[in-house]
Design a protein around this motif. Structure first.
Motif, mmCIF file in Angstrom:
data_model
loop_
_atom_site.group_PDB
_atom_site.id
_atom_site.type_symbol
_atom_site.label_atom_id
_atom_site.label_comp_id
_atom_site.label_asym_id
_atom_site.label_seq_id
_atom_site.Cartn_x
_atom_site.Cartn_y
_atom_site.Cartn_z
ATOM 1 N N VAL A 1 0.933 -1.315 -0.078
ATOM 2 C CA VAL A 1 0.052 -0.136 -0.243
ATOM 3 C C VAL A 1 0.913 1.338 0.138
ATOM 4 C CG1 VAL A 1 -2.198 -1.285 1.054
ATOM 5 C CG2 VAL A 1 -0.259 0.274 2.588
ATOM 6 N N ALA A 2 2.135 1.235 0.701
ATOM 7 C CA ALA A 2 2.801 2.388 0.449
ATOM 8 C C ALA A 2 3.432 2.558 -0.830
ATOM 9 C CB ALA A 2 4.187 2.020 1.672
ATOM 10 N N GLU A 3 3.514 1.355 -1.855
ATOM 11 C CA GLU A 3 4.151 1.595 -3.046
ATOM 12 C C GLU A 3 3.232 2.091 -3.914
ATOM 13 O OE1 GLU A 3 5.154 -1.680 -6.231
ATOM 14 O OE2 GLU A 3 6.593 -1.844 -4.226
ATOM 15 N N THR A 4 1.923 1.410 -3.866
ATOM 16 C CA THR A 4 0.778 1.784 -4.621
ATOM 17 C C THR A 4 0.033 3.080 -4.354
ATOM 18 O OG1 THR A 4 -1.002 0.552 -3.652
ATOM 19 C CG2 THR A 4 0.607 -0.502 -5.408
ATOM 20 N N GLY A 5 -0.029 3.320 -2.983
ATOM 21 C CA GLY A 5 -0.962 4.430 -2.575
ATOM 22 C C GLY A 5 -2.468 4.047 -2.439
ATOM 23 N N GLU A 6 -2.838 2.765 -2.805
ATOM 24 C CA GLU A 6 -4.055 2.327 -2.693
ATOM 25 C C GLU A 6 -4.460 1.252 -1.784
ATOM 26 O OE1 GLU A 6 -5.767 1.884 -6.479
ATOM 27 O OE2 GLU A 6 -4.666 0.076 -6.767
ATOM 28 N N VAL A 7 -5.577 1.165 -1.136
ATOM 29 C CA VAL A 7 -5.795 0.362 -0.311
ATOM 30 C C VAL A 7 -7.279 -0.371 -0.730
ATOM 31 C CG1 VAL A 7 -6.581 -0.526 2.373
ATOM 32 C CG2 VAL A 7 -5.014 1.432 1.817
ATOM 33 N N TRP A 8 -7.259 -1.647 -0.518
ATOM 34 C CA TRP A 8 -8.712 -2.191 -1.088
ATOM 35 C C TRP A 8 -9.488 -2.976 0.174
ATOM 36 C CZ3 TRP A 8 -10.066 -2.757 -6.116
ATOM 37 C CH2 TRP A 8 -9.063 -2.206 -6.944
ATOM 38 N N GLY A 9 -11.062 -2.667 0.098
ATOM 39 C CA GLY A 9 -12.050 -3.249 0.835
ATOM 40 C C GLY A 9 -12.903 -4.068 0.118
ATOM 41 N N LEU A 10 -13.873 -4.679 0.681
ATOM 42 C CA LEU A 10 -14.926 -5.361 -0.111
ATOM 43 C C LEU A 10 -16.334 -4.424 0.165
ATOM 44 C CD1 LEU A 10 -14.497 -9.104 0.725
ATOM 45 C CD2 LEU A 10 -14.276 -8.082 -1.513
ATOM 46 N N TYR A 11 -17.037 -4.469 -0.771
ATOM 47 C CA TYR A 11 -18.376 -3.483 -0.794
ATOM 48 C C TYR A 11 -19.506 -3.862 -1.500
ATOM 49 C CZ TYR A 11 -20.582 1.124 -0.406
ATOM 50 O OH TYR A 11 -21.470 2.041 -0.324
ATOM 51 N N ARG A 12 -20.655 -3.920 -0.737
ATOM 52 C CA ARG A 12 -21.819 -4.131 -1.272
ATOM 53 C C ARG A 12 -22.774 -3.562 -0.331
ATOM 54 N NH1 ARG A 12 -24.446 -9.757 -0.589
ATOM 55 N NH2 ARG A 12 -25.099 -8.714 1.159
ATOM 56 N N ASP A 13 -23.333 -2.221 -0.752
ATOM 57 C CA ASP A 13 -24.193 -1.595 0.246
ATOM 58 C C ASP A 13 -23.660 -1.128 1.428
ATOM 59 O OD1 ASP A 13 -26.337 -1.908 -1.834
ATOM 60 O OD2 ASP A 13 -26.967 -3.619 -0.931
ATOM 61 N N GLY A 14 -22.315 -0.989 1.441
ATOM 62 C CA GLY A 14 -21.514 -0.600 2.488
ATOM 63 C C GLY A 14 -20.438 -1.604 2.710
ATOM 64 N N TRP A 15 -19.329 -1.295 3.573
ATOM 65 C CA TRP A 15 -18.053 -2.012 3.561
ATOM 66 C C TRP A 15 -18.322 -3.329 4.378
ATOM 67 C CZ3 TRP A 15 -14.474 -0.727 0.347
ATOM 68 C CH2 TRP A 15 -14.390 0.671 0.071
ATOM 69 N N ALA A 16 -17.332 -4.206 3.925
ATOM 70 C CA ALA A 16 -17.522 -5.567 4.743
ATOM 71 C C ALA A 16 -16.813 -5.385 6.014
ATOM 72 C CB ALA A 16 -16.826 -6.717 3.847
ATOM 73 N N PRO B 1 -8.080 5.472 -1.730
ATOM 74 C CA PRO B 1 -6.709 6.161 -1.562
ATOM 75 C C PRO B 1 -5.937 5.778 -0.213
ATOM 76 C CG PRO B 1 -7.923 7.815 -2.660
ATOM 77 C CD PRO B 1 -8.798 6.752 -2.142
ATOM 78 N N LEU B 2 -4.770 5.461 -0.128
ATOM 79 C CA LEU B 2 -3.960 5.410 1.118
ATOM 80 C C LEU B 2 -4.340 6.587 2.068
ATOM 81 C CD1 LEU B 2 -2.192 4.003 3.274
ATOM 82 C CD2 LEU B 2 -0.417 4.553 2.017
ATOM 83 N N ASP B 3 -4.022 7.842 1.309
ATOM 84 C CA ASP B 3 -4.310 9.289 2.152
ATOM 85 C C ASP B 3 -5.705 9.194 2.795
ATOM 86 O OD1 ASP B 3 -2.023 10.250 1.392
ATOM 87 O OD2 ASP B 3 -2.786 11.234 -0.272
ATOM 88 N N ASP B 4 -6.757 8.712 2.146
ATOM 89 C CA ASP B 4 -8.205 8.747 2.653
ATOM 90 C C ASP B 4 -8.312 7.632 3.794
ATOM 91 O OD1 ASP B 4 -8.900 10.338 0.798
ATOM 92 O OD2 ASP B 4 -10.389 8.808 -0.145
ATOM 93 N N LEU B 5 -7.417 6.728 3.885
ATOM 94 C CA LEU B 5 -7.165 5.711 5.169
ATOM 95 C C LEU B 5 -6.703 6.379 6.233
ATOM 96 C CD1 LEU B 5 -7.425 2.916 6.411
ATOM 97 C CD2 LEU B 5 -5.074 2.410 5.512
ATOM 98 N N VAL B 6 -5.525 7.241 5.964
ATOM 99 C CA VAL B 6 -4.772 7.804 6.920
ATOM 100 C C VAL B 6 -5.534 8.925 7.388
ATOM 101 C CG1 VAL B 6 -2.866 8.970 7.704
ATOM 102 C CG2 VAL B 6 -2.634 6.801 6.348
ATOM 103 N N GLN B 7 -6.158 9.832 6.689
ATOM 104 C CA GLN B 7 -6.730 11.123 7.192
ATOM 105 C C GLN B 7 -8.346 10.982 7.454
ATOM 106 O OE1 GLN B 7 -4.658 13.758 7.045
ATOM 107 N NE2 GLN B 7 -2.934 12.562 6.346
ATOM 108 N N ASP B 8 -9.051 10.111 7.057
ATOM 109 C CA ASP B 8 -10.276 9.982 7.224
ATOM 110 C C ASP B 8 -10.743 8.785 7.782
ATOM 111 O OD1 ASP B 8 -10.763 12.297 5.923
ATOM 112 O OD2 ASP B 8 -10.753 11.492 3.970
ATOM 113 N N LEU B 9 -10.520 7.446 7.376
ATOM 114 C CA LEU B 9 -11.044 6.194 7.774
ATOM 115 C C LEU B 9 -10.357 5.806 9.176
ATOM 116 C CD1 LEU B 9 -12.838 3.781 7.047
ATOM 117 C CD2 LEU B 9 -11.158 2.832 5.960
ATOM 118 N N LEU B 10 -9.275 5.946 9.426
ATOM 119 C CA LEU B 10 -8.438 5.700 10.401
ATOM 120 C C LEU B 10 -9.240 6.376 11.766
ATOM 121 C CD1 LEU B 10 -4.975 4.596 9.949
ATOM 122 C CD2 LEU B 10 -6.735 3.125 10.161
#
Length: 134
Positions: free
Chosen positions: A35-50, A87-96
């Protein structure tokens, strides 16, 4: 399909299998690097996150370093969920901060046969900062 294309598919499948069979701490380290290399994180989504639960009932937000790993887990209670990146930035800034406020743990790199690691929000933030250093 060319022999070269078949060889690339086999290599990708083998690499996927090699990473999925790593121990949870090794998958965590792989997650941080990728994720540091690509700058993106993956989740599973269907009407909301898994979400998952720990043995004590705490909610866990599942995350993976690539869509293929998330897709492997789109079964059973996550059947019908689709890999979705952010985006990894969204993980760090918003999601966490949101997960911390809601009392939800990060769940790093689940596999079909094993739960992922559930570091504290603080530990994940520190480890990501380390992984992002040049």
């Amino acid at each position: 399909m060319s022999e070269q294309a078949l060889s690339a598919i086999k290599l990708d499948a083998q690499r996927l299998a090699d990473v999925v069979t790593l121990s949870a701490p090794q998958r965590y380290a792989h997650f941080l690097r990728q994720v540091a290399e690509t700058g993106e994180v993956w989740g599973l989504y269907r009407d909301g996150w898994a979400l998952a639960k720990t043995d004590d009932g705490s909610l866990v937000f599942a995350m993976w370093p690539a869509s293929q790993f998330a897709d492997l887990c789109a079964e059973f209670e996550w059947d019908g969920y689709e890999p979705l990146s952010f985006p990894l930035d969204d993980l760090v800034q918003d999601l966490l901060p949101q997960l911390e406020e809601d009392g939800v743990l990060p769940g790093i790199f689940y596999t079909p046969g094993e739960r992922g690691l559930t570091p504290t929000i603080y530990m994940l933030r520190v480890d990501l900062e380390r992984a992002l250093r040049p």
